[in-house]
Design a protein around this motif. Structure first.
Motif, PDB file in Angstrom:
ATOM      1  N   VAL A  40      64.680  13.554  28.866  1.00 11.06           N
ATOM      2  CA  VAL A  40      64.233  12.162  28.967  1.00 11.06           C
ATOM      3  C   VAL A  40      64.261  11.734  30.437  1.00 11.06           C
ATOM      4  N   PRO A  41      63.117  11.254  30.946  1.00 11.56           N
ATOM      5  CA  PRO A  41      63.025  10.894  32.364  1.00 11.56           C
ATOM      6  C   PRO A  41      63.505   9.467  32.647  1.00 11.56           C
ATOM      7  N   ALA A  42      63.711   9.201  33.923  1.00 17.00           N
ATOM      8  CA  ALA A  42      63.992   7.825  34.360  1.00 17.00           C
ATOM      9  C   ALA A  42      62.682   7.055  34.353  1.00 17.00           C
ATOM     10  N   VAL A  43      62.741   5.800  33.950  1.00 13.25           N
ATOM     11  CA  VAL A  43      61.570   4.928  34.005  1.00 13.25           C
ATOM     12  C   VAL A  43      61.576   4.257  35.374  1.00 13.25           C
ATOM     13  N   ILE A  44      60.559   4.565  36.173  1.00 13.38           N
ATOM     14  CA  ILE A  44      60.455   4.018  37.529  1.00 13.38           C
ATOM     15  C   ILE A  44      59.868   2.617  37.509  1.00 13.38           C
ATOM     16  N   ARG A  45      58.861   2.420  36.657  1.00 13.27           N
ATOM     17  CA  ARG A  45      58.205   1.117  36.557  1.00 13.27           C
ATOM     18  C   ARG A  45      57.841   0.874  35.099  1.00 13.27           C
ATOM     19  N   THR A  46      58.151  -0.325  34.609  1.00 13.02           N
ATOM     20  CA  THR A  46      57.910  -0.657  33.205  1.00 13.02           C
ATOM     21  C   THR A  46      56.524  -1.258  33.001  1.00 13.02           C
ATOM     22  N   PHE A  47      56.185  -1.445  31.755  1.00 16.02           N
ATOM     23  CA  PHE A  47      54.932  -2.051  31.326  1.00 16.02           C
ATOM     24  C   PHE A  47      54.919  -3.530  31.713  1.00 16.02           C
ATOM     25  N   ASP A  48      53.815  -3.970  32.320  1.00 15.74           N
ATOM     26  CA  ASP A  48      53.652  -5.363  32.733  1.00 15.74           C
ATOM     27  C   ASP A  48      52.203  -5.741  32.462  1.00 15.74           C
ATOM     28  N   PRO A  49      51.908  -6.172  31.213  1.00 23.16           N
ATOM     29  CA  PRO A  49      50.504  -6.409  30.850  1.00 23.16           C
ATOM     30  C   PRO A  49      49.884  -7.537  31.658  1.00 23.16           C
ATOM     31  N   PRO A  50      48.603  -7.419  31.966  1.00 20.99           N
ATOM     32  CA  PRO A  50      47.920  -8.492  32.695  1.00 20.99           C
ATOM     33  C   PRO A  50      47.710  -9.691  31.770  1.00 20.99           C
ATOM     34  N   SER A  51      47.629 -10.883  32.360  1.00 29.50           N
ATOM     35  CA  SER A  51      47.402 -12.084  31.545  1.00 29.50           C
ATOM     36  C   SER A  51      45.941 -12.191  31.109  1.00 29.50           C
ATOM     37  N   THR A  52      45.057 -11.505  31.810  1.00 26.77           N
ATOM     38  CA  THR A  52      43.637 -11.450  31.450  1.00 26.77           C
ATOM     39  C   THR A  52      43.200  -9.992  31.518  1.00 26.77           C
ATOM     40  N   PRO A  53      42.133  -9.611  30.817  1.00 30.74           N
ATOM     41  CA  PRO A  53      41.700  -8.205  30.835  1.00 30.74           C
ATOM     42  C   PRO A  53      41.417  -7.675  32.241  1.00 30.74           C
ATOM     43  N   GLY A  57      48.372  -6.197  36.837  1.00 26.58           N
ATOM     44  CA  GLY A  57      49.452  -5.841  35.920  1.00 26.58           C
ATOM     45  C   GLY A  57      49.683  -4.346  35.988  1.00 26.58           C
ATOM     46  N   HIS A  58      50.557  -3.874  35.150  1.00 25.85           N
ATOM     47  CA  HIS A  58      50.829  -2.437  35.077  1.00 25.85           C
ATOM     48  C   HIS A  58      50.630  -2.017  33.635  1.00 25.85           C
ATOM     49  N   ARG A  59      49.562  -1.304  33.374  1.00 26.52           N
ATOM     50  CA  ARG A  59      49.095  -0.989  32.027  1.00 26.52           C
ATOM     51  C   ARG A  59      49.675   0.315  31.491  1.00 26.52           C
ATOM     52  N   GLY A  60      50.962   0.476  31.608  1.00 26.83           N
ATOM     53  CA  GLY A  60      51.658   1.664  31.147  1.00 26.83           C
ATOM     54  C   GLY A  60      53.043   1.681  31.750  1.00 26.83           C
ATOM     55  N   VAL A  61      53.677   2.845  31.719  1.00 31.86           N
ATOM     56  CA  VAL A  61      54.984   3.017  32.345  1.00 31.86           C
ATOM     57  C   VAL A  61      54.913   4.233  33.264  1.00 31.86           C
ATOM     58  N   ASP A  62      55.691   4.193  34.331  1.00 30.08           N
ATOM     59  CA  ASP A  62      55.789   5.325  35.247  1.00 30.08           C
ATOM     60  C   ASP A  62      57.121   6.012  35.026  1.00 30.08           C
TER      61      ASP A  62
END
Length: 174
Positions: A40-53, A57-62
């Motif tokens: 299991v890896p470390a999560v560097i950056r979490t999901f941050d959905p954009p407020s508009t399409p 934002g960040h459309r996934g996890v790193d």
């Protein structure tokens, strides 16, 4: 007054942001959802959905990942894309109504191939940039055009369920 006892039930249904017109991510079938990297890896950056399409934002996890590290299918599905986009290797897997994406990955699978959860689909490319000077695997999840948090595939959901005494029938059984 009839006493009410609450029980805890643990389900494998992932928690997904509440969106009325979008069904939840399907529960795992024969193979469970799993991390695309092992261990299991470390999560560097979490999901941050954009407020508009079209918004930022960040459309996934790193996920922290060294170049050459094997990448695995997070769930059972079919490879819907395996190739390169702007020099970055990308693999996409369709799992029923949702799709997971993995990049930068040097693909070792071809479009159309069925995969089980845990099937090796490629290796992390030596392409820093998305995570600054660090290497990472960007793992995404989509339902149609809606981006979802891929970590929601791995979470257990706890629900409280009422239990009625034997002499009192459940109102949900009628």
């Amino acid at each position: 007054m009839i006493p009410l006892i609450l029980a805890v039930a643990v389900t494998l249904a992932p928690s997904v942001p509440s969106v009325p017109s979008v069904p939840p991510v399907p529960p795992p079938r024969s193979g469970q959802w799993r991390w695309p990297l092992s261990p299991v890896p470390a999560v560097i950056r979490t999901f941050d959905p954009p407020s508009t399409p079209w918004g930022a934002g960040h459309r996934g996890v790193d996920l922290a990942a060294a170049p050459g590290r094997p990448v695995y299918a997070a769930g059972t599905g079919r490879v819907s894309f395996a190739g390169h986009v702007a020099g970055y290797g990308v693999v996409a897997i369709t799992h029923g109504r949702v799709r997971t994406t993995y990049l930068p990955v040097e693909p070792s699978v071809r479009v159309g191939r069925p995969v089980a959860a845990g099937t090796r689909i490629g290796t992390v490319q030596d392409r820093p940039g998305h995570c600054g000077l660090r290497h990472c695997l960007h793992w995404g999840l989509r339902h149609g055009l809606l981006y979802l948090d891929p970590l929601s595939l791995l979470r257990f959901q706890v629900r409280l369920l009422p239990i009625w005494p034997p002499s009192s029938p459940s109102p949900y059984l009628h």
